[in-house]
Write a protein that holds these residues in place. Sequence first.
Motif, PDB file in Angstrom:
ATOM      1  N   UNK A  87      26.170  26.881 136.098  1.00 36.28           N
ATOM      2  CA  UNK A  87      25.842  27.591 137.333  1.00 36.28           C
ATOM      3  C   UNK A  87      25.104  26.719 138.340  1.00 36.28           C
ATOM      4  N   UNK A  88      25.313  27.073 139.606  1.00 33.86           N
ATOM      5  CA  UNK A  88      24.626  26.416 140.711  1.00 33.86           C
ATOM      6  C   UNK A  88      24.025  27.485 141.610  1.00 33.86           C
ATOM      7  N   UNK A  89      23.179  27.067 142.540  1.00 37.49           N
ATOM      8  CA  UNK A  89      22.525  28.010 143.442  1.00 37.49           C
ATOM      9  C   UNK A  89      21.468  27.300 144.263  1.00 37.49           C
ATOM     10  N   UNK A  90      20.645  28.044 145.000  1.00 37.26           N
ATOM     11  CA  UNK A  90      19.581  27.419 145.788  1.00 37.26           C
ATOM     12  C   UNK A  90      18.647  26.603 144.894  1.00 37.26           C
ATOM     13  N   UNK A  91      18.417  25.369 145.271  1.00 41.41           N
ATOM     14  CA  UNK A  91      17.647  24.492 144.397  1.00 41.41           C
ATOM     15  C   UNK A  91      16.261  25.043 144.075  1.00 41.41           C
ATOM     16  N   UNK A  92      15.607  25.682 145.068  1.00 42.33           N
ATOM     17  CA  UNK A  92      14.258  26.191 144.797  1.00 42.33           C
ATOM     18  C   UNK A  92      14.279  27.294 143.740  1.00 42.33           C
ATOM     19  N   UNK A  93      15.357  28.080 143.714  1.00 40.16           N
ATOM     20  CA  UNK A  93      15.478  29.143 142.716  1.00 40.16           C
ATOM     21  C   UNK A  93      15.744  28.561 141.329  1.00 40.16           C
ATOM     22  N   UNK A  94      16.559  27.508 141.277  1.00 45.92           N
ATOM     23  CA  UNK A  94      16.855  26.862 139.998  1.00 45.92           C
ATOM     24  C   UNK A  94      15.598  26.206 139.439  1.00 45.92           C
TER      25      UNK A  94
ATOM     26  N   UNK B 158      12.699  36.699 130.785  1.00 46.93           N
ATOM     27  CA  UNK B 158      13.415  36.059 131.891  1.00 46.93           C
ATOM     28  C   UNK B 158      13.765  37.141 132.911  1.00 46.93           C
ATOM     29  N   UNK B 159      13.331  36.995 134.167  1.00 50.95           N
ATOM     30  CA  UNK B 159      13.626  38.009 135.183  1.00 50.95           C
ATOM     31  C   UNK B 159      15.066  37.906 135.681  1.00 50.95           C
ATOM     32  N   UNK B 160      15.453  38.835 136.533  1.00 52.58           N
ATOM     33  CA  UNK B 160      16.807  38.798 137.081  1.00 52.58           C
ATOM     34  C   UNK B 160      16.993  37.542 137.939  1.00 52.58           C
ATOM     35  N   UNK B 161      18.221  37.106 138.053  1.00 51.42           N
ATOM     36  CA  UNK B 161      18.559  35.926 138.852  1.00 51.42           C
ATOM     37  C   UNK B 161      19.977  36.094 139.361  1.00 51.42           C
ATOM     38  N   UNK B 162      20.326  35.284 140.340  1.00 53.03           N
ATOM     39  CA  UNK B 162      21.697  35.279 140.864  1.00 53.03           C
ATOM     40  C   UNK B 162      22.107  33.845 141.162  1.00 53.03           C
ATOM     41  N   UNK B 163      23.097  33.368 140.418  1.00 47.28           N
ATOM     42  CA  UNK B 163      23.658  32.053 140.620  1.00 47.28           C
ATOM     43  C   UNK B 163      25.178  32.179 140.690  1.00 47.28           C
ATOM     44  N   UNK B 164      25.869  31.070 140.880  1.00 48.99           N
ATOM     45  CA  UNK B 164      27.327  31.073 140.950  1.00 48.99           C
ATOM     46  C   UNK B 164      27.865  30.142 139.863  1.00 48.99           C
ATOM     47  N   UNK B 165      28.848  30.623 139.091  1.00 46.79           N
ATOM     48  CA  UNK B 165      29.337  29.808 137.971  1.00 46.79           C
ATOM     49  C   UNK B 165      30.542  28.950 138.360  1.00 46.79           C
ATOM     50  N   UNK B 166      31.099  28.270 137.380  1.00 46.33           N
ATOM     51  CA  UNK B 166      32.197  27.332 137.629  1.00 46.33           C
ATOM     52  C   UNK B 166      33.474  28.012 138.095  1.00 46.33           C
ATOM     53  N   UNK B 167      33.559  29.323 137.956  1.00 44.05           N
ATOM     54  CA  UNK B 167      34.721  30.066 138.451  1.00 44.05           C
ATOM     55  C   UNK B 167      34.496  30.622 139.857  1.00 44.05           C
ATOM     56  N   UNK B 168      33.302  30.367 140.417  1.00 44.85           N
ATOM     57  CA  UNK B 168      32.980  30.884 141.745  1.00 44.85           C
ATOM     58  C   UNK B 168      32.470  32.308 141.716  1.00 44.85           C
ATOM     59  N   UNK B 169      32.174  32.834 140.527  1.00 45.19           N
ATOM     60  CA  UNK B 169      31.696  34.206 140.391  1.00 45.19           C
ATOM     61  C   UNK B 169      30.170  34.257 140.371  1.00 45.19           C
ATOM     62  N   UNK B 170      29.615  35.312 140.948  1.00 42.54           N
ATOM     63  CA  UNK B 170      28.169  35.503 140.906  1.00 42.54           C
ATOM     64  C   UNK B 170      27.742  35.899 139.497  1.00 42.54           C
TER      65      UNK B 170
ATOM     66  N   UNK C 151      20.716  20.962 138.399  1.00 43.57           N
ATOM     67  CA  UNK C 151      19.545  20.768 139.248  1.00 43.57           C
ATOM     68  C   UNK C 151      19.917  19.930 140.476  1.00 43.57           C
ATOM     69  N   UNK C 152      21.215  19.689 140.659  1.00 39.11           N
ATOM     70  CA  UNK C 152      21.714  18.979 141.840  1.00 39.11           C
ATOM     71  C   UNK C 152      22.769  19.851 142.526  1.00 39.11           C
ATOM     72  N   UNK C 153      22.351  20.985 143.111  1.00 41.18           N
ATOM     73  CA  UNK C 153      23.326  21.922 143.690  1.00 41.18           C
ATOM     74  C   UNK C 153      24.083  21.376 144.891  1.00 41.18           C
ATOM     75  N   UNK C 154      23.530  20.380 145.579  1.00 38.61           N
ATOM     76  CA  UNK C 154      24.247  19.815 146.731  1.00 38.61           C
ATOM     77  C   UNK C 154      25.555  19.167 146.291  1.00 38.61           C
ATOM     78  N   UNK C 155      25.515  18.476 145.192  1.00 38.38           N
ATOM     79  CA  UNK C 155      26.717  17.807 144.674  1.00 38.38           C
ATOM     80  C   UNK C 155      27.523  18.715 143.750  1.00 38.38           C
ATOM     81  N   UNK C 156      26.827  19.436 142.894  1.00 37.62           N
ATOM     82  CA  UNK C 156      27.491  20.207 141.842  1.00 37.62           C
ATOM     83  C   UNK C 156      27.926  21.585 142.340  1.00 37.62           C
ATOM     84  N   UNK C 157      28.991  21.598 143.094  1.00 33.42           N
ATOM     85  CA  UNK C 157      29.596  22.833 143.582  1.00 33.42           C
ATOM     86  C   UNK C 157      30.334  23.520 142.426  1.00 33.42           C
TER      87      UNK C 157
END
Length: 214
Positions: free
Chosen positions: A139-146, A49-61, A112-118
């Motif tokens: 975690x959430x993030x850009x949909x294309x990355x997810x 699994x390569x590196x990634x960057x998403x945001x979790x439920x606490x707002x942390x990267x 897989x629904x980042x628009x709603x799942x903040x």
Amino acid sequence: MNKLIIVLALFSLWSCGGSSERLPILGERDTVKKMVDGKEVVDTVYHTIPDFKFVNQEGDTVSAQNFNDKIYVADFFFTTCPTICPVMKKQMKKVYEKFKGENEVAILSHTIDPDHDTPAVLKEYAKDLGVSGTQWMFVTGPREKIYEIGEKQYLVVAGADSTAPGGYIHSGAFVLVDKQKRVRGMYNGTDEAGTQRLIADIERLRKEYKDEKQ
């Protein structure tokens, strides 16, 4: 799609067998030549699994570094899912409860629904599940990355589909990843048998690492 079919076929065989002491390493692999003590040897390079960057439920990267030296389970869902997600989260809760407080084991659920799942929505979702802290991250993030990391790296289906209930389609698999970021197993996250196999295989992986230290 061909890669996914091959992996799932192998997964099926291994799930039925279950007799080998060490878990298999899933995904494509390459061979490389290198010099060791003046001699050319062939080494196997496994899919990781390569590196990634998403945001979790606490707002942390959150990045792959958050899972260094950890065994973790990955899955894909969305909070408004009307079909398999509630069942999957009920089963994943059993994994969470089994290893709660164990620093060596983590869970990573990708919406897989980042628009709603903040992050705020994910935090409330975690709270409703009875999940605290960040051993289990949502975690959430850009949909294309997810979608990309789901289909190309974790080897599962994850994406938008207007014909599917809720507007999205995703795999019901729980994906087991080892400390080297290699995929070591795929499990049916919608039934008890798959969940119990996952729990048993996490213990097997932990034993592998313990034995290596001895």
